[in-house]
Design an enzyme around this catalytic site. Structure first.
Site, PDB file in Angstrom:
ATOM      1  N   LYS A  71     -27.800  -3.524   0.071  1.00 36.58           N
ATOM      2  CA  LYS A  71     -27.617  -2.458  -0.928  1.00 36.58           C
ATOM      3  C   LYS A  71     -28.931  -2.166  -1.638  1.00 36.58           C
ATOM      4  O   LYS A  71     -29.318  -1.008  -1.823  1.00 36.58           O
ATOM      5  CB  LYS A  71     -26.517  -2.855  -1.928  1.00 36.58           C
ATOM      6  CG  LYS A  71     -25.131  -2.840  -1.303  1.00 36.58           C
ATOM      7  CD  LYS A  71     -24.058  -3.483  -2.178  1.00 36.58           C
ATOM      8  CE  LYS A  71     -22.745  -3.582  -1.404  1.00 36.58           C
ATOM      9  NZ  LYS A  71     -21.646  -4.189  -2.151  1.00 36.58           N
ATOM     10  N   GLN A 115     -21.375  -7.497  -7.505  1.00 32.23           N
ATOM     11  CA  GLN A 115     -20.864  -7.914  -6.202  1.00 32.23           C
ATOM     12  C   GLN A 115     -19.680  -8.855  -6.376  1.00 32.23           C
ATOM     13  O   GLN A 115     -19.728  -9.801  -7.161  1.00 32.23           O
ATOM     14  CB  GLN A 115     -21.994  -8.581  -5.397  1.00 32.23           C
ATOM     15  CG  GLN A 115     -21.619  -8.923  -3.965  1.00 32.23           C
ATOM     16  CD  GLN A 115     -21.363  -7.714  -3.080  1.00 32.23           C
ATOM     17  OE1 GLN A 115     -21.828  -6.609  -3.359  1.00 32.23           O
ATOM     18  NE2 GLN A 115     -20.604  -7.902  -2.020  1.00 32.23           N
ATOM     19  N   ASP A 138     -19.117   1.706  -7.956  1.00 30.94           N
ATOM     20  CA  ASP A 138     -18.112   1.120  -7.068  1.00 30.94           C
ATOM     21  C   ASP A 138     -16.769   1.850  -7.223  1.00 30.94           C
ATOM     22  O   ASP A 138     -15.887   1.701  -6.376  1.00 30.94           O
ATOM     23  CB  ASP A 138     -17.887  -0.357  -7.444  1.00 30.94           C
ATOM     24  CG  ASP A 138     -18.458  -1.314  -6.420  1.00 30.94           C
ATOM     25  OD1 ASP A 138     -18.572  -0.932  -5.243  1.00 30.94           O
ATOM     26  OD2 ASP A 138     -18.791  -2.447  -6.811  1.00 30.94           O
TER      27      ASP A 138
HETATM   28  N1  GUN Z   1     -17.587  -7.310  -2.053  1.00 29.04           N
HETATM   29  C1  GUN Z   1     -17.205  -6.883  -0.829  1.00 29.04           C
HETATM   30  N2  GUN Z   1     -17.196  -5.531  -0.783  1.00 29.04           N
HETATM   31  C2  GUN Z   1     -17.577  -5.095  -2.002  1.00 29.04           C
HETATM   32  C3  GUN Z   1     -17.771  -3.802  -2.559  1.00 29.04           C
HETATM   33  O1  GUN Z   1     -17.576  -2.767  -1.923  1.00 29.04           O
HETATM   34  N3  GUN Z   1     -18.193  -3.775  -3.866  1.00 29.04           N
HETATM   35  C4  GUN Z   1     -18.400  -4.904  -4.566  1.00 29.04           C
HETATM   36  N4  GUN Z   1     -18.789  -4.760  -5.823  1.00 29.04           N
HETATM   37  N5  GUN Z   1     -18.226  -6.113  -4.079  1.00 29.04           N
HETATM   38  C5  GUN Z   1     -17.823  -6.215  -2.798  1.00 29.04           C
END
Ligand code: GUN
Length: 319
Positions: A71, A115, A138
């Site tokens: 990311k 995350q 998100d």
């Molecule tokens: N953990 C696994 N997928 C995601 C996601 O799309 N966003 C976040 N914040 N954590 C994750």
């Protein structure tokens, strides 16, 4: 009529599978999205608005470390201001909330991503709800879930995986000459992160939506009626290929690691990734289908970048 360039691009993202179904190339489509985001970010930066993304990782979960690195790297590749906070497992909820507060009030940051999963000692909902809804790239904050559920897509920040899945469906529908409006759609899975927002997105496009889940009585019949199937249950190959209606569009959100054949170079048993749909048999029935890997997966990060760009623009009242 579509221009020659548009037709070429369409052909590029929808590949023949050797079977009936076209393969929807999520990697290529994500690259197109990322290139568009980068171009717009460059233009905005020239006007004094550089999109900024902050990613917070707590603990040392190896899978989370990989995701977070991807990311942050994507944000840099898009020309964003990109910051990453790696916090120890031992961080207190109070400290984490204070970090979120600082980012909420930082004008250089337009998107905040925490995350998941968080360590069990931390109340994840409390932390996610502390993120300003305007920076919630998100799309997990109840305010954004509410905007999506009332169909306010102008303002809502939509969760990345369903937003990316919707884009793949739109491309597939355009290529097949199929309509999303009026179609029978089934979303298998009812999570807050994928299933429910996906259903809301399909509803906002005037599909007739069914949400099926582990307690649904006759999944085979429900799937068999659907022109659009979105599989997001997290169970390897649970949706049998033979259930798919002839010509249906299939988006497989599942990424499941299962035992493969033989041993790898280190002598460990090999594994492979499969979706929630039994891909081989589904290829013989679907009109278009996303592969695993290379379908929905790459779209999630691309849509995170698109959401961050949007949040930056919304912060200045730009649509
Ligand atoms: N953990 C696994 N997928 C995601 C996601 O799309 N966003 C976040 N914040 N954590 C994750």
């Amino acid at each position: 009529m579509a221009s020659a360039a548009a037709t070429d691009r369409q052909a590029d993202i929808l590949r023949p599978s050797g079977q009936k179904a076209l393969l929807i190339d999520g990697k290529k489509i994500s690259e197109i999205v990322l290139a568009e985001v980068a171009a717009e970010a460059k233009a905005l930066t020239a006007k004094g608005l550089k999109p900024g993304l902050a990613v917070i990782l707590v603990g040392d979960n190896p899978a989370s470390q990989v995701y977070v690195r991807s990311k942050s790297k994507a944000a840099q590749a898009c020309g964003f201001h990109s910051v990453q906070y790696d916090l120890p497992d031992s961080v207190s909820e109070t400290e984490l909330l204070a970090r979120v507060d600082r980012l909420n009030s930082d004008p250089a940051i337009h998107g905040i991503l925490i995350q998941l999963p968080l360590p069990s000692a931390i109340h994840a909902t409390r932390v996610l709800e502390r993120v300003s809804p305007l920076k919630d790239v998100d799309g997990f904050h109840p305010f954004n879930a509410g905007l999506l559920s009332i169909g306010d897509l102008e303002r809502a920040l939509v969760p990345c995986t369903p937003a990316g899945s919707m884009l793949l469906l739109e491309r597939a529908a355009a290529a097949l000459g199929a309509e999303i409006s009026g179609a029978d759609a089934v979303v298998v899975g009812r999570s807050n992160i994928v299933g429910k927002p996906m259903a809301q997105l399909l509803l906002s496009r005037n599909a007739t939506v069914t949400i099926a889940h582990s307690r649904s009585r006759d999944l085979k019949a429900i799937v068999g009626r659907a022109d659009i199937v979105v599989a997001a249950v997290g169970r390897p190959e649970m949706i049998r290929g033979e259930w798919i209606k002839d010509g249906a569009m299939v988006v497989d959100v599942g990424i499941n690691r299962v035992p493969g054949q033989g041993l790898d170079a280190q002598g460990r048993p090999k594994t492979r990734l499969v979706g929630d749909v039994a891909f081989g048999p589904a290829l013989e029935r679907a009109g278009a289908i996303t592969p695993v890997p290379g379908g929905v997966g790459p779209m999630t990060i691309a849509m995170l970048m698109a959401n961050t760009l949007r949040a930056a623009k919304l912060s200045r009242g730009l649509s």
